[in-house]
Motif scaffolding. Structure first.
Motif, PDB file in Angstrom:
ATOM      1  N   GLU A 207       0.873  -1.041  -0.027  1.00  0.00           N
ATOM      2  CA  GLU A 207       0.017   0.124   0.005  1.00  0.00           C
ATOM      3  C   GLU A 207       0.951   1.284  -0.077  1.00  0.00           C
ATOM      4  OE1 GLU A 207      -3.432   2.083   2.477  1.00  0.00           O
ATOM      5  OE2 GLU A 207      -2.832   0.071   3.254  1.00  0.00           O
ATOM      6  N   TYR A 208       1.996   1.489   0.870  1.00  0.00           N
ATOM      7  CA  TYR A 208       2.743   2.436   0.949  1.00  0.00           C
ATOM      8  C   TYR A 208       3.598   2.506  -0.336  1.00  0.00           C
ATOM      9  CZ  TYR A 208       6.446   5.813   2.501  1.00  0.00           C
ATOM     10  OH  TYR A 208       7.135   6.828   2.482  1.00  0.00           O
ATOM     11  N   CYS A 210       2.734   1.790  -3.324  1.00  0.00           N
ATOM     12  CA  CYS A 210       2.126   2.117  -4.539  1.00  0.00           C
ATOM     13  C   CYS A 210       2.030   3.921  -4.364  1.00  0.00           C
ATOM     14  CB  CYS A 210       0.650   1.689  -4.411  1.00  0.00           C
ATOM     15  SG  CYS A 210       0.345   0.310  -5.101  1.00  0.00           S
TER      16      CYS A 210
END
Length: 284
Positions: A207-208, A210
């Motif tokens: 997630e980070y 991305c």
């Protein structure tokens, strides 16, 4: 600069760099960056060039150096002819041992008379490159490459500057991470590459990763992978008679619809139309 993208440089296989001359009048090339060293020679006209928010007006016979990773934008102010040379970072690193710690800046030459002579020599090498590449006589790749080394020799000897420790420390981690990911994609682009796999390379959660990738590259990770694939697909389209489906399979493109949309958006035509146009322009 807040808004910028990463440009995937498509090198010409025979000379291992990107080299061409183009005409333009008012097209704005928005903020972008790449790992290649870029050298622009203004053969005619005028061009505004922004490098890290600093504006320079370049006119006929000016030579402009844009260092690897510098965010830059360009816009011609009138009908202009520009010669462009982009030397990939891998080429630079093999040729210049201290490439990670230096920049090239022709304005740092202290002696004005010496500066004029050096700029004249750099200008001459670029003109010769154009003549050699256009003629494509036997051995042209050897001559062209020798001119690149001559040019780099002058830059290293007379135009180098140390990168400040502050700037280097601020950029090092980000550039090392991005370079690691980009090199991995280049080596494995024909295979399925997952977001989790890429994030794991730089020890970030997906997630980070991305957000991190989009912030620093100006595009999503998936779009970047497809852009790399597209560069190889394009070379096969214009240089072979293989079917499009065979080319896509070879280079890891599994979604035909996504490919067709990307290709038309980038080149304004279908792959078959592009192939016909290139083969008519440059019979093989």
């Amino acid at each position: 600069m807040k808004d910028f993208t990463h440009e995937n440089i498509q090198i010409q296989p025979d000379i291992k760099v990107q080299f061409f001359t183009y005409e333009d009048s008012s097209h704005l090339v928005n903020n972008h960056w790449h790992n290649s060293l870029e050298i622009l020679l203004i053969k005619s006209g005028k061009m505004n060039i922004w490098v890290d928010d600093h504006l320079k007006l370049a006119v006929k016979d000016d030579l402009v150096i844009i260092n690897s990773k510098d965010i830059h934008a360009t816009k011609c102010l009138e009908p202009s002819i520009i010669q462009l040379l982009q030397i990939p970072y891998s080429f630079l690193k093999e040729s210049v041992a201290d490439m990670d710690t230096i920049r090239f800046n022709p304005d740092c030459i202290s002696n004005p008379e010496q500066r004029d002579d050096i700029l004249l020599s750099l200008h001459s090498f670029l003109i010769q490159m154009g003549e050699v590449y256009e003629s494509k006589e036997n051995g042209y790749t050897l001559k062209f490459t020798s001119l690149i080394y001559e040019l780099l020799y002058l830059l290293v000897k007379y135009c180098w500057q140390d990168i400040s420790s502050t700037k280097k420390s601020q950029n090092d981690i980000t550039h090392k991470r991005l370079t690691l990911v980009m090199n991995y994609v280049k080596e494995h682009y024909a295979e399925p590459i997952t977001l989790k796999e890429a994030a794991g390379l730089v020890s970030l959660n997906p997630e980070y990763f991305c957000r991190y990738f989009k912030k620093n590259m100006g595009t999503t990770f998936l779009n970047y992978v497809n852009e790399v694939r597209m560069s190889y697909v394009y070379q096969n389209i214009i240089n072979t008679n293989q079917s499009i489906t065979q080319i896509l399979s070879t280079h890891g493109f599994t979604n035909y619809k996504v490919f067709m949309h990307m290709f038309h958006e980038k080149y304004g035509c279908t792959p078959i139309q592009k192939r016909k146009h290139e083969q008519l322009s440059f019979p093989r």
